[in-house]
Design an enzyme around this catalytic site. Structure first.
Site, mmCIF file in Angstrom:
data_model
loop_
_atom_site.group_PDB
_atom_site.id
_atom_site.type_symbol
_atom_site.label_atom_id
_atom_site.label_comp_id
_atom_site.label_asym_id
_atom_site.label_seq_id
_atom_site.Cartn_x
_atom_site.Cartn_y
_atom_site.Cartn_z
ATOM 1 N N SER A 25 -10.499 9.158 -0.077
ATOM 2 C CA SER A 25 -9.217 8.794 -0.683
ATOM 3 C C SER A 25 -9.146 7.297 -0.955
ATOM 4 O O SER A 25 -9.837 6.807 -1.827
ATOM 5 C CB SER A 25 -8.007 9.278 0.109
ATOM 6 O OG SER A 25 -6.864 9.225 -0.742
ATOM 7 N N HIS A 37 -1.750 -5.269 0.027
ATOM 8 C CA HIS A 37 -0.970 -6.090 -0.902
ATOM 9 C C HIS A 37 -0.385 -7.224 -0.071
ATOM 10 O O HIS A 37 0.257 -6.965 0.956
ATOM 11 C CB HIS A 37 0.149 -5.271 -1.554
ATOM 12 C CG HIS A 37 -0.358 -4.028 -2.212
ATOM 13 N ND1 HIS A 37 -0.966 -4.034 -3.440
ATOM 14 C CD2 HIS A 37 -0.371 -2.744 -1.791
ATOM 15 C CE1 HIS A 37 -1.324 -2.800 -3.758
ATOM 16 N NE2 HIS A 37 -0.975 -2.002 -2.765
ATOM 17 N N CYS A 90 -8.610 12.257 3.368
ATOM 18 C CA CYS A 90 -8.565 13.714 3.339
ATOM 19 C C CYS A 90 -9.559 14.265 4.351
ATOM 20 O O CYS A 90 -10.618 13.678 4.561
ATOM 21 C CB CYS A 90 -8.955 14.217 1.953
ATOM 22 S SG CYS A 90 -7.932 13.580 0.627
#
Length: 133
Positions: free
Chosen positions: A65, A70, A85
């Site tokens: 995934s 940020h 996953c």
């Protein structure tokens, strides 16, 4: 072959992180790759963006995934996110690695268990790990 839809998603807000750590996209990229490898994930690609006058975003695309950060260096803030996953790769390990690198004064974290019906929200167990030098 049939795959399970089970996945784990760890989201962490970190506060009180040193400006220089959050304002260096190349440093963050290197540490994000280390974090992904630490949890056993397969890195497919990495995108890093250094913003002006400050801030960075790094996205690591994983076979399992993704892992992202940020940053808002002027606020000492970084948002970390890792979703994987399946059962074999634990996103918490990648998050713990990054938190150990960033050394925030405060962290706020949630873990979602996904792919089994209704989303389950749990409190993750945060562990400090020894980051590679």
């Amino acid at each position: 072959m049939e795959y399970s839809t089970f996945g784990r998603h760890v989201a962490v807000d970190t506060w009180g992180v040193q400006f220089d750590l959050l304002n260096d996209a190349e440093f963050l990229k290197k540490e994000m790759i280390e974090a992904a490898e630490a949890c056993g994930a397969t890195v497919l690609s990495v995108q890093a963006k250094q913003f002006s006058p400050q801030g960075a975003t790094v996205l690591v695309l994983l076979s399992e995934s993704h892992l992202s950060i940020h940053t808002y260096p002027e606020r000492g803030f970084a948002a970390l996110d890792c979703y994987t996953c399946g059962e074999t790769v634990d996103p918490q390990i990648a998050i713990d690695y990054l938190v150990s690198v960033l050394k925030p004064e405060k962290t706020y974290a949630k873990k979602l268990v996904r792919g089994l019906g209704e989303l389950q929200v749990v409190e993750p167990e945060m562990k400090l790990v020894e980051a590679a030098k």
